[in-house]
Scaffold this active site. Structure first.
Site, PDB file in Angstrom:
ATOM      1  N   PHE A 142      44.171  51.052  43.666  1.00 54.83           N
ATOM      2  CA  PHE A 142      42.763  50.776  43.957  1.00 54.83           C
ATOM      3  C   PHE A 142      42.110  51.943  44.705  1.00 54.83           C
ATOM      4  CE2 PHE A 142      39.338  48.784  46.444  1.00 54.83           C
ATOM      5  CZ  PHE A 142      38.643  48.149  45.426  1.00 54.83           C
ATOM      6  N   ALA A 173      50.988  52.844  39.316  1.00 59.23           N
ATOM      7  CA  ALA A 173      51.672  51.841  38.495  1.00 59.23           C
ATOM      8  C   ALA A 173      51.184  50.467  38.918  1.00 59.23           C
ATOM      9  CB  ALA A 173      53.181  51.949  38.673  1.00 59.23           C
ATOM     10  N   ILE A 222      51.507  46.647  38.119  1.00 59.29           N
ATOM     11  CA  ILE A 222      52.426  45.756  37.409  1.00 59.29           C
ATOM     12  C   ILE A 222      51.930  44.328  37.543  1.00 59.29           C
ATOM     13  CG2 ILE A 222      54.799  44.925  37.311  1.00 59.29           C
ATOM     14  CD1 ILE A 222      55.586  47.736  38.439  1.00 59.29           C
ATOM     15  N   THR A 252      50.394  38.172  39.591  1.00 57.30           N
ATOM     16  CA  THR A 252      49.157  38.257  40.365  1.00 57.30           C
ATOM     17  C   THR A 252      47.894  38.361  39.522  1.00 57.30           C
ATOM     18  OG1 THR A 252      47.899  39.607  41.901  1.00 57.30           O
ATOM     19  CG2 THR A 252      49.610  40.722  40.681  1.00 57.30           C
ATOM     20  N   HIS A 311      45.350  39.593  40.660  1.00 57.27           N
ATOM     21  CA  HIS A 311      44.728  40.840  41.097  1.00 57.27           C
ATOM     22  C   HIS A 311      44.889  41.943  40.053  1.00 57.27           C
ATOM     23  CE1 HIS A 311      44.774  39.053  45.088  1.00 57.27           C
ATOM     24  NE2 HIS A 311      43.997  40.025  45.494  1.00 57.27           N
TER      25      HIS A 311
END
Ligand code: RBF
Length: 157
Positions: free
Chosen positions: A56, A79, A81, A85, A87
């Protein structure tokens, strides 16, 4: 006239932004990127690396680096992944769109070796554990864009 960049990095100054989140994977991306830059003629002394907490945060650091005017290109490595989540989509989209915006705002080529995968195993595979390394690909793309930009600016092939 047909313009095309070349994978020749001699004399280029390159910055790399790398996220610490999933560091096992991003360190492998960083190794791939620095190795590719070296093999394509970029001097070690002309490569700077900035670590950020997570993907981010990549776009802002890339924007800062590109804004200094000291770099011909910026390579972004991360990365994201999915895991479990929600998010994931937000972080991945913010990172990619932010990198694109930073490139447009500054006119400096910024390439994205930011993995977005369902599992850590998939990310490891794309970080050169078994084969291709997306960090290396992003580094070569940065060199190609930097040389392309020069040729377009100078109006020569
Ligand atoms: N950063 C990554 O680079 N990759 C990830 O897979 C990742 N997953 C995250 C999952 C959650 C739930 C949160 C809260 C953050 C995650 N981050 C990840 C960190 C993110 O990029 C950023 O550094 C933090 O949210 C702080 O702004």
């Amino acid at each position: 006239m047909i313009f095309e960049g070349t994978p020749t990095g001699e004399g280029l100054h390159v910055a790399i932004v790398v996220a610490r989140w999933n560091a096992l994977i991003t360190r492998a991306l960083l190794d791939g990127a620095t190795d590719a830059l070296r093999r394509h003629g970029v001097a070690d002394a002309d490569v700077d690396v900035a670590w950020v907490p997570g993907s981010f945060e990549i776009p802002l650091a890339a924007r800062w680096l590109a804004g200094t005017g000291r770099y011909d290109a910026v390579v972004c490595l991360g990365a994201v992944i999915r895991g479990a989540t929600p998010h994931f989509d937000h972080i991945a989209a913010a990172a990619m769109q932010g990198v694109a915006a930073a490139a447009r705002e500054t006119g400096v080529p910024i390439t994205a070796g930011i993995l977005t995968t369902d599992t850590a195993d998939q990310a490891l595979q794309r970080a050169g554990i078994k084969g291709g390394n997306k960090g290396a690909e992003a580094a070569v793309a940065a060199i190609e864009m930097a040389t392309l930009g020069r040729r377009i600016a100078e109006g020569r092939r």
